[in-house]
Design a protein around this motif. Structure first.
Motif, PDB file in Angstrom:
ATOM      1  N   THR A   1       0.841  -1.187   0.000  1.00  0.00           N
ATOM      2  CA  THR A   1       0.000   0.000   0.000  1.00  0.00           C
ATOM      3  C   THR A   1       0.880   1.242   0.000  1.00  0.00           C
ATOM      4  O   THR A   1       1.787   1.367   0.809  1.00  0.00           O
ATOM      5  N   LEU A   2       0.593   2.137  -0.930  1.00  0.00           N
ATOM      6  CA  LEU A   2       1.295   3.415  -1.031  1.00  0.00           C
ATOM      7  C   LEU A   2       0.309   4.502  -0.622  1.00  0.00           C
ATOM      8  O   LEU A   2      -0.699   4.709  -1.288  1.00  0.00           O
ATOM      9  N   ALA A   3       0.598   5.169   0.491  1.00  0.00           N
ATOM     10  CA  ALA A   3      -0.270   6.238   0.987  1.00  0.00           C
ATOM     11  C   ALA A   3       0.429   7.577   0.786  1.00  0.00           C
ATOM     12  O   ALA A   3       1.604   7.723   1.100  1.00  0.00           O
ATOM     13  N   VAL A   4      -0.291   8.550   0.249  1.00  0.00           N
ATOM     14  CA  VAL A   4       0.253   9.874  -0.034  1.00  0.00           C
ATOM     15  C   VAL A   4      -0.580  10.905   0.714  1.00  0.00           C
ATOM     16  O   VAL A   4      -1.785  11.006   0.502  1.00  0.00           O
ATOM     17  N   ASP A   5       0.067  11.653   1.612  1.00  0.00           N
ATOM     18  CA  ASP A   5      -0.638  12.712   2.336  1.00  0.00           C
ATOM     19  C   ASP A   5      -0.873  13.913   1.433  1.00  0.00           C
ATOM     20  O   ASP A   5      -1.990  14.345   1.241  1.00  0.00           O
TER      21      ASP A   5
ATOM     22  N   THR B   1       7.303  17.608  -5.280  1.00  0.00           N
ATOM     23  CA  THR B   1       7.354  18.682  -4.302  1.00  0.00           C
ATOM     24  C   THR B   1       6.432  18.323  -3.152  1.00  0.00           C
ATOM     25  O   THR B   1       5.330  17.833  -3.371  1.00  0.00           O
ATOM     26  N   GLU B   2       6.881  18.595  -1.931  1.00  0.00           N
ATOM     27  CA  GLU B   2       6.034  18.354  -0.768  1.00  0.00           C
ATOM     28  C   GLU B   2       5.176  19.573  -0.485  1.00  0.00           C
ATOM     29  O   GLU B   2       5.700  20.666  -0.327  1.00  0.00           O
ATOM     30  N   GLU B   3       3.907  19.398  -0.406  1.00  0.00           N
ATOM     31  CA  GLU B   3       2.935  20.405   0.025  1.00  0.00           C
ATOM     32  C   GLU B   3       3.202  21.792  -0.536  1.00  0.00           C
ATOM     33  O   GLU B   3       3.131  22.783   0.172  1.00  0.00           O
ATOM     34  N   GLY B   4       3.540  21.868  -1.799  1.00  0.00           N
ATOM     35  CA  GLY B   4       3.651  23.148  -2.481  1.00  0.00           C
ATOM     36  C   GLY B   4       4.876  23.969  -2.151  1.00  0.00           C
ATOM     37  O   GLY B   4       4.925  25.134  -2.461  1.00  0.00           O
TER      38      GLY B   4
END
Length: 185
Positions: free
Chosen positions: A89-93, A108-111
């Motif tokens: 399982t690949l979960a992406v916040d 990019t993380e969170e913009g």
């Protein structure tokens, strides 16, 4: 799941990149997406994506928020008594994938534009200094800022060793169950 698509073409798209004026700019938002795919789906994508004509580069930005993809192995089992592989399982916040005029995809993380990394680059990320400053003062007594990267490298090494040990344990249990399907640990 929510999916929003927006394609901009023309002079107004110049805000995103010079190439977007001609080829367009695609913005996509995927929110709360959950899917299950078989591994054979991924292995059969290669021939589908191959083409003799080099496609035009379309600058884009794909934002994924709260995504979850489960990959299941559907290959034939080598040992009929084995329980089979465990799904991955690949979960992406929250992640943003950007494609620039050069055709390279960046994660990019969170913009945060300062943390852009090419997808092809497997560079080790450094933890920001704020993580050290946010720790309680009693727990970091005597801990110098220059020791933190060394400790982080050591932690990464230990995590990798633990993952390898867990994989060896699972492989050995599978081998034991091949000869004795009722074996319990």
């Amino acid at each position: 799941p929510e999916v929003c698509l927006r394609l901009e073409v023309g002079p107004n798209a110049a805000v995103h990149s010079p190439l977007a004026v001609q080829n367009g700019f695609l913005r996509m938002l995927v929110h709360s997406y959950t899917a299950e795919f078989f591994m054979s789906f991924l292995t059969n994508l290669g021939p589908f994506l191959e083409d003799e004509i080099i496609p035009e580069v379309i600058p884009m930005e794909i934002e994924v928020v709260d995504g979850k993809i489960t990959l299941k192995d559907d290959s034939p089992r080598v040992y009929p008594t084995s329980p089979g592989p465990v799904p991955i399982t690949l979960a992406v916040d929250h992640v943003i994938v950007k494609r620039r005029d050069d055709g390279v995809f960046y994660l990019t993380e969170e913009g945060s534009p300062k943390q852009e990394k090419p997808v092809s680059g497997l560079e080790e990320e450094k933890a920001p200094a704020e993580c050290v400053l946010a720790a309680p003062a009693a727990g970091t007594r005597g801990l110098q800022l220059k020791e933190v990267p060394e400790l982080q490298r050591e932690l990464q090494t230990m995590k990798i060793a633990l993952a390898e040990a867990n994989m060896d344990k699972a492989r050995l249990l599978q081998e034991i169950r091949k000869y004795n399907p009722l074996f319990q640990l």
